[in-house]
Each structure stands twice: as C-alpha cells, then as structure tokens.
Design an enzyme around this catalytic site. Structure first.
Site, short mmCIF file in Angstrom:
data_model
loop_
_atom_site.label_atom_id
_atom_site.label_comp_id
_atom_site.label_asym_id
_atom_site.label_seq_id
_atom_site.Cartn_x
_atom_site.Cartn_y
_atom_site.Cartn_z
N GLU A 35 -1.09 39.15 -27.19
CA GLU A 35 -1.61 39.09 -25.84
C GLU A 35 -1.66 37.60 -25.48
OE1 GLU A 35 -5.57 40.63 -25.22
OE2 GLU A 35 -5.42 40.26 -23.06
N ARG A 261 -6.40 42.55 -41.62
CA ARG A 261 -6.37 41.23 -41.03
C ARG A 261 -6.43 40.17 -42.11
NH1 ARG A 261 -7.77 39.63 -35.82
NH2 ARG A 261 -7.49 41.51 -34.65
N LYS A 271 -9.40 34.25 -31.61
CA LYS A 271 -9.15 33.38 -30.46
C LYS A 271 -10.44 33.04 -29.73
CE LYS A 271 -5.68 36.11 -29.32
NZ LYS A 271 -4.64 36.86 -28.64
P1 ATP Z 1 -7.82 37.64 -31.97
O1 ATP Z 1 -8.88 38.53 -32.53
O2 ATP Z 1 -7.70 36.34 -32.66
O3 ATP Z 1 -7.89 37.51 -30.48
P2 ATP Z 1 -5.88 39.64 -31.53
O4 ATP Z 1 -5.60 40.70 -32.53
O5 ATP Z 1 -6.69 40.01 -30.36
O6 ATP Z 1 -6.48 38.41 -32.30
P3 ATP Z 1 -3.28 39.64 -30.37
O7 ATP Z 1 -2.63 38.64 -29.52
O8 ATP Z 1 -3.67 40.93 -29.74
O9 ATP Z 1 -4.57 38.97 -31.01
O10 ATP Z 1 -2.47 39.88 -31.71
C1 ATP Z 1 -1.08 39.97 -31.84
C2 ATP Z 1 -0.78 40.58 -33.18
O11 ATP Z 1 -1.28 39.75 -34.23
C3 ATP Z 1 -1.45 41.92 -33.32
O12 ATP Z 1 -0.54 42.83 -33.88
C4 ATP Z 1 -2.60 41.65 -34.25
O13 ATP Z 1 -2.96 42.78 -34.96
C5 ATP Z 1 -2.06 40.52 -35.11
N1 ATP Z 1 -3.16 39.71 -35.66
C6 ATP Z 1 -4.13 39.08 -34.98
N2 ATP Z 1 -5.01 38.48 -35.82
C7 ATP Z 1 -4.57 38.75 -37.07
C8 ATP Z 1 -5.05 38.41 -38.37
N3 ATP Z 1 -6.14 37.69 -38.56
N4 ATP Z 1 -4.33 38.85 -39.43
C9 ATP Z 1 -3.22 39.56 -39.27
N5 ATP Z 1 -2.72 39.91 -38.07
C10 ATP Z 1 -3.39 39.53 -36.97
MG MG Z 2 -6.76 40.81 -28.58
#
Ligand code: ATP
Ligand code: MG
Length: 562
Positions: A35, A261, A271
């Site tokens: 995102e 994760r 983020k």
């Molecule tokens: P954050 O919690 O940091 O905002 P998010 O999952 O909301 O992370 P996205 O941009 O939606 O961020 O994530 C893009 C991809 O990266 C998704 O498939 C997500 O599952 C993966 N991802 C995000 N954080 C991690 C992590 N700590 N370990 C492994 N994969 C991750």
């Molecule tokens: Mg997210």
C-alpha cells in the site's frame, strides 16, 4: 554465484505439491502488493524476496502491485520510493506495474454481480453502528435493518452512491454472508464506502472506493496470481477471500498462504511507528541510517546483496519471532569484507611528530587495497613528519595487555615504519596534545630486517596525505530488544547514543573523491560509506555501516546497554 532463495520454505513445498497435482497447469505467479502509504522497511524486503524468489524458483513471474484503494493516505512520493526500492533490491516485475486502481471498473462490476445474486446489500448504518452490530468474539452479530433490502433498491442506491449523491458514510455496500459466523470477518463485511475525494490515478472518476479485502482477492484473480502470499494477520480473512472469489465470476481462484511477519530486535518495523519517529524528529527523515527502512539502510551503506542474503538465511515460517539484528549486521559485514577496498581514517586524531624525519619531506608508500584480494590493487599513501593516530591507540601508563603505543614503546604504522614514542606533550590541563616519536628508516614497509617484532600495528594518516572529514557512528536505535514491550510510548526506549557525530576526523586524501554510497573498510574501525545527503566535497561525511566485529553481544552481556 547463483543465489539461493529463502531457506526452510514451507511455501515452496505447498507450491511443489500444487504443481504435482497439475493445479494452474503448473504455472506459478505471485505478487508483492504494497500500500503506497509509507516507505518500505526490512519486513517488506522479506516479503519481496519471498514473492520474487518463489516465482523465480518455479520459473514463474511476480507482479509489483500497488494496493491503492485508500486515496486519503496514499501518495505518489511513496509509489516512487517503493518502485525505486524494489528495483534497488534487484527484482524485476516485467513489463508493467500493476495498480489495484486499474481494476476499479471491474471491481464495480463484480460488486453489481454480488448485488444481483442477492449476496450484497446497501446498508445505512454508520461506522459506529456497524461495529456495534458486528458483535464480538463471544457475542454473535445482529443483522442490519437494511439486510433484506430488495435487490432493485440495492442496485439503485449503489448506483447513486457512485454518482456522488451522498455524503461520506451515508451508505456502504456490504457482503451478505452470516452475522452469526464465529469468524468476525464473515459478518457482512463492508465492500465499498463513499469517499468524496479524488484519486491520484483515477482522478475524480470515483467517489466510492472498494475495501482492501474485496479488492485484494479480485486483483489477484484478475492478474492470474496462483499463490497469494500474505502475513499471518490475514489468516482469519482467508474464508472471506475464498468466499468472494467463489461468488463472483473471476477467471481463477488463487490460493492464499500466510507466513509470519519478520520482526527485528532493537527496532520497530511498522510504517505507523516509523512515521512517529520521523514526525517527532527523533530521527532525521525516513532515510535516517538508523531506521530499518530500505531508504535508511541503503544510506547507511547496506547492499542489496546483503539484504537478500539476510532474508534468505532467516527463512520463512508460520510463527512470529524476533530476529537478532546481529544476523543482519553479519550479512553486510560478509558482503563488504569481500567488496570494500581498505583505507585509513583516524576518527579521533592525536598528533604525532616524527622528530628524526626531515621537515617538509614526504614519501609515497604502497598500501594494499585488499590484503586478501590482490586483484584490487594498491594505492599510494603519503608519509611525513606530521601524522595522526587514533587517540585511544596511546596510553601514558599502559597496562600489560595494551599492545599499542606508550612512552618508550615501539609499534608498527601500517604499510609504513616502526615508530617509538620518546616524549608526550600536554596542555595546561594535562591533556595530551602531541606525541614526539622517532622512526626507524630500516623498517620501511613495516618489517624490521633484524627480525625485531612489535606487538601492535596502528592505522594512521599524515597531515599532507589526509583531509578533514565528518563521521557518523551509529548504534542500535533502541536500548531494548522489544521497544514496544512494557510501555505506552516506545519512543522512551530510544538509545540516546544511537548517533554519535564526529567532526574532527581525518581520512586518506583519495577519499575526498568518493562517490555517494561508496563503501570502504577503514582499517581497524569498521565499514563506512560516503553519506549521500550531508557530504560535501570540502568536508566528506562518512557513515559507519557496521563495526568490524559484533561488539554488542559482548557489551550487553556485561549489562551495559550503551
Ligand atoms: P506495516 O504494518 O508496516 O504498515 P503493511 O503490512 O501494512 O505493513 P503493506 O504495504 O500492506 O504494509 O505490505 C505489503 C506486503 O508486505 C504485504 O504482503 C505484507 O504482508 C508484507 N509485509 C509487511 N510487513 C511485513 C513484515 N514485517 N514481514 C513480512 N512481510 C511484511
Ligand atoms: Mg497496511
């Protein structure tokens, strides 16, 4: 060397079985779906390496797809930085970048399809009411009074929602599944909401936007994704993912597989938390070299190879865990040990005068750019009467085990001569300001023809052969392994010594022409790179990427956290 993809990979086993069963005709296609609401971090790197790695292992492809369904918090600058980061990590998504917003027309059609099938309805409850009606883990949900609204009325209202006739929040479109389901995600989830704002890519065409769960599965299906890899928190959404794909006439039904994760100790990863650090001014922007963002570690001097290696070494599992950041540091150490040319720099200079060296005379000496790799060649370094050594390499009354310089002691200056300290000069406060030494002309290059040995070899620079420089020494951003444990405010655990700024360092003259990001091993000190932002030609700034050895493990055992 062919790089191996992520180890211990249960996902690869699942895919291998699927291929054996002939599912999707053996084709494998994955996607990385960020995102665009922030900068990528190491957790994303893990997901990138996993998705692109798996695709490569099975001769498949991996899409880069922006999940851009919430225009109120997504920006072009994040899209740009994400594209840059994925490329930097070394991955290739093929011809085009995908955007969920490219599917808004189709998503809308699928929503209409659900309404026509009696599987979705327009609901006028507001956000609080929906939450209240939804129930809890122990209490079943209640049905919305609008749940049995006739199909024609739903179609009409949904159309008018799309035409901009209503305020934000006046109506939502919901799936009609089961309010008593033990899985809260199945209790008539919202599919579309009204947001009277424009979208960076679709402009003012839409004022209703699809929700993540609705968008994600359909986007996967439209792209022909075979395996949709996501983090564990989506496990409870899988029944909804499958329900939606079964109910609408999409071309295929991808398989969602969840993995844990990645977390690192001594840092925070989400983020939202990173944003707090940036906004509170605790760090200097998203690319602060102390942050686990890809922009930060790149500026710190990490290489894509080291990041990929790290992601591959730690593997992928089903259980949340916290990876020791020492493993990441080792990955960059290993990579830079091979690649980074050696150089000499003195971070905390102490002046040395060689009294038996003629004033004004300089001599070029030969230094190896990499002692283990002759292919990296040699360079000239200048020796003269006025030198600098590291202040901590001298002790006036050295203890037994101190093998460096002291009064009357002889040491080797790397690639130069043996020197002996004959006198110590101090200022009125008793602070040592200068050492007077003699050199032995017979030891040129660093060896004594009479076989005489010295215990210590010091790095050094000469006044004439060096330039002033700034150095930033980084340490872990937090003093505790899990900064969020036992506190409402994780920023209280920030390590006050996570950045030490040094202004009076000196580096070999040749380093004045280093390129932004260029890496060096400063002998005996660690790996450094030229900062890409704050360096200037007259006064280079070097970031310490990592120390030569893991000193942290030793120090923290003594209970000393600094
Ligand atoms: P954050 O919690 O940091 O905002 P998010 O999952 O909301 O992370 P996205 O941009 O939606 O961020 O994530 C893009 C991809 O990266 C998704 O498939 C997500 O599952 C993966 N991802 C995000 N954080 C991690 C992590 N700590 N370990 C492994 N994969 C991750
Ligand atoms: Mg997210």
């Amino acid at each position: 060397m062919e790089e191996e993809s992520i180890k211990g990979n249960f996902i690869k086993n699942i895919i291998t079985e699927d291929i054996a069963k002939g599912i999707n005709g053996g084709r494998v296609m994955t996607r990385f779906p960020p995102e665009p609401n922030g900068y990528l971090h190491m957790g994303h790197a893990k997901s990138i390496c996993l998705n692109f790695g798996v695709a490569k292992d099975f001769n498949g492809r991996c899409n880069l797809r922006f999940d851009d369904t919430n225009p109120s918090r997504e920006y072009q600058k994040y899209i740009d930085s994400i594209i840059f980061d994925v490329q930097w990590l070394g991955f290739d998504w093929g011809e085009k970048i995908c955007y969920a917003s490219d599917y808004f027309d189709q998503l809308h059609e699928y929503a209409v399809e659900l309404i026509k099938k009696g599987r979705a309805y327009v609901c006028s409850l507001d956000g609080d009411q929906i939450r209240e009606y939804r129930g809890t883990l122990t209490k079943p949900g209640r049905e919305s009074p609008d749940r049995d609204r006739p199909m024609e009325e739903n179609l009409d209202l949904f159309e008018r929602m799309g035409k901009g006739e209503f305020q934000d929040g006046a109506y939502v479109l919901r799936a009609k599944i089961e309010m008593a389901s033990p899985n809260i995600n199945m209790r008539d989830p919202v599919l579309y909401r009204i947001k009277n704002i424009s979208h960076p890519r679709t402009g003012s065409k839409w004022c209703i936007y699809p929700m993540y769960d609705f968008t994600h599965g359909i986007s996967d299906a439209l792209e022909g994704i075979t395996h949709s890899l996501c983090t564990l928190e989506f496990q409870d959404h899988r029944p909804l993912y499958d329900w939606l794909l079964d109910e609408v006439s999409v071309p295929c039904h991808p398989r969602q597989i969840e993995f844990a994760r990645m977390n690192l100790n001594y840092t925070v990863m989400s983020k939202r938390k990173l944003q707090q650090l940036v906004e509170k001014g605790i760090v200097d922007g998203w690319d602060d070299p102390r942050l686990p963002t890809l922009a930060g570690i790149r500026r710190r001097g990490y290489t894509p190879e080291a990041v990929r290696n790290f992601c591959n070494i730690i593997g992928v599992g089903k259980k949340e865990n916290r990876i020791d950041v020492g493993i990441l540091e080792n990955a960059i150490r290993e990579d830079l040990n091979e690649k980074a040319p050696r150089a000499m720099a003195v971070v905390n200079p102490l002046k040395v005068t060689i009294e038996n060296w003629e004033d004004g005379r300089t001599e070029s000496l030969e230094a190896l750019n990499h002692p283990q790799n002759p292919d990296m060649g040699t360079r000239s370094i200048l020796f003269s009467r006025n030198l600098y050594i590291e202040r901590e390499d001298f002790m006036e009354s050295p203890p037994k085990k101190f093998f460096r310089l002291g009064p009357g002691r002889e040491v080797r200056l790397r690639y130069a001569y043996f020197i002996t300290c004959t006198r110590v000069i101090k200022d009125e406060n008793g602070v040592i300001t200068e050492l007077i030494c003699t050199f032995d002309p017979a030891t040129r290059g660093g060896d004594a023809p009479d076989g005489r040995k010295v215990k210590g070899t010091l790095h050094w620079v000469s006044e004439e052969g060096s330039v002033p420089a700034k150095v930033h020494l980084y340490d872990r951003l937090f003093t505790t392994e899990d900064p969020e444990a036992d506190t409402h405010d994780f920023t209280q655990n920030v390590n006050p010594d996570s950045l030490i700024k040094i202004t009076g360092a000196r580096v070999e003259k040749g380093l004045a022409d280093a390129l932004p990001g260029e890496a060096f091993q400063f002998e005996r000190l660690g790996y450094f790179c030229l900062d890409s932002k704050l360096s200037s030609p007259g006064l280079p700034l070097f970031n310490r990427t990592v120390t030569l050895r893991d000193t942290w493990a030793k120090v923290s055992k003594k209970g000393n956290t600094v």
